[in-house]
Design an enzyme around this catalytic site. Structure first.
Site, short mmCIF file in Angstrom:
data_model
loop_
_atom_site.label_atom_id
_atom_site.label_comp_id
_atom_site.label_asym_id
_atom_site.label_seq_id
_atom_site.Cartn_x
_atom_site.Cartn_y
_atom_site.Cartn_z
N GLN A 1 -5.18 -3.31 3.95
CA GLN A 1 -4.66 -2.55 5.08
C GLN A 1 -5.62 -1.43 5.44
OE1 GLN A 1 -1.31 0.44 5.10
NE2 GLN A 1 -0.24 -1.21 6.17
N CYS B 1 2.39 4.59 9.02
CA CYS B 1 2.48 5.73 8.10
C CYS B 1 2.91 6.99 8.84
CB CYS B 1 1.14 5.96 7.42
SG CYS B 1 1.17 7.34 6.24
N LYS C 1 1.42 -3.26 10.78
CA LYS C 1 2.71 -2.67 10.41
C LYS C 1 2.96 -1.49 11.32
CE LYS C 1 5.63 -0.83 6.77
NZ LYS C 1 5.75 -0.28 5.41
N ASN D 1 11.47 -4.28 7.58
CA ASN D 1 11.25 -3.33 6.48
C ASN D 1 12.17 -2.12 6.68
OD1 ASN D 1 8.83 -0.84 5.82
ND2 ASN D 1 9.85 -2.02 4.23
N ASP E 1 14.94 0.28 3.83
CA ASP E 1 16.23 0.38 3.12
C ASP E 1 16.72 -0.94 2.53
OD1 ASP E 1 16.12 2.99 3.91
OD2 ASP E 1 17.79 2.89 5.32
#
Length: 321
Positions: free
Chosen positions: A72, A102, A141, A202, A204
């Site tokens: 990544q 991020c 992502k 993605n 929890d």
């Protein structure tokens, strides 16, 4: 249960999330052994002049990882990211993943990570530059947007599809949310309905019931697990069994936990050296301790020890008694 990224069919649709300072090659290997079908490496800066550091060198493609090997990249300059992608492919990366998710302040302060979601034109330039630079699948992502009033995951996903990316992972929070509150899955569902790329959900996902709910609600092709795997690499095996045949997998017994933790510690000492390895080991023991009876006793004593030999001896004594 199947998931394919580019030419790579994966053994299942359970993915280990990239987490800086956590999901190194040692932890990735443990998760693969315990049921993960795919793992994305820790984020690596696209600024190649930083790659000489010991920290960065541990984040390159690891030829011992199961295929496909993923790296990544984090950055804001399209050509810099393209060059970094080329170099990582030359070193063995088989998938390049781009970090637009991020939320860390030091990352967003330079308009990288999830801050890039506020600049769709720059995002499109990055997608185009990187896909043209390498002949391996490029994935990304993202989060659902920069803040709750500006959710643009669908727009970013459509740009990804137009520029030839191979898959998209979406964390169900905005940049502003960081890791607070509950993940929202409606945006992930909308993205899945808007594009034909594989979508990985993605946020929890910490148990088998939540894994099943997220897959069914969002219609995603796979799920990515991050914090739910900390101190609990067995979660992948448990979810895989539950999704396959609703079969519950018992938690590992004390002997199994000891063997995995011991393997983890030995790998950390080998990868980082004793001094840094024992410090990183303390962090992981804190997470393992949350799933172990009398884990506080294990953690407190372990954190006071100053050598790898002392750590491994105390671990053995704790599980023997």
């Amino acid at each position: 249960m199947s998931l394919q990224i580019g030419p790579y069919p994966l053994p299942n649709n359970l993915v280990l999330a990239p987490m800086a300072g956590i999901t190194d090659s040692v932890f990735r290997r443990l998760c693969y052994q315990n049921g993960a079908g795919y793992a994305v490496g820790e984020m690596l800066s696209a600024q190649t002049h930083l790659w000489d550091s010991k920290k960065s060198s541990t984040r390159f493609a690891n030829l011992e990882d199961p295929e496909p090997r993923s790296v990544q990249l984090l950055g804001i300059d399209p050509q810099e990211l393209a060059q970094a992608a080329r170099l990582q492919v030359e070193q063995g990366a088989q998938i390049i993943d781009l970090n637009l998710g991020c939320p860390a302040k030091k990352v967003c302060n330079i308009a990288a990570g999830s801050a890039l979601l506020g600049y769709p034109e720059r995002v499109e330039q990055i997608f185009k530059a990187v896909t043209e630079a390498v002949d391996v699948p490029v994935t990304v992502k993202i989060r659902t947007g920069t803040d709750p009033l500006n959710r643009n995951a669908v727009q970013i996903a459509q740009l990804a599809e137009q520029q030839g990316l191979a898959a998209i992972t979406i964390h169900g929070r905005t940049r502003a949310d960081k890791f607070l509150g509950q993940a929202e899955y409606d945006s992930i569902k909308r993205v899945k309905q808007a594009v034909s790329l594989p979508i990985i959900a993605n946020g929890d996902i910490c148990d088998v019931e939540q894994a099943q709910f997220v897959l069914e609600y969002t219609l995603a092709d796979g799920i990515m697990i991050g914090r739910g795997a900390l101190g609990n690499p067995w979660i992948f095996k448990q979810i895989e069994a539950y999704l396959s045949n609703k079969q519950a997998v018992s938690p590992p017994d004390a002997s199994q936990r000891y063997q995995v933790i011991r393997t983890h510690l030995d790998g950390l000492y080998q990868l980082y050296g004793e001094l840094q390895g024992l410090r990183i080991a303390r962090k992981h023991i804190g997470w393992y301790a949350q799933h172990i009876e009398q884990g506080d006793t294990l953690r407190r004593r372990f954190n006071s020890l100053q050598s790898a030999d002392e750590q491994t001896l105390w671990l053995q004594q704790f599980f023997e008694t």
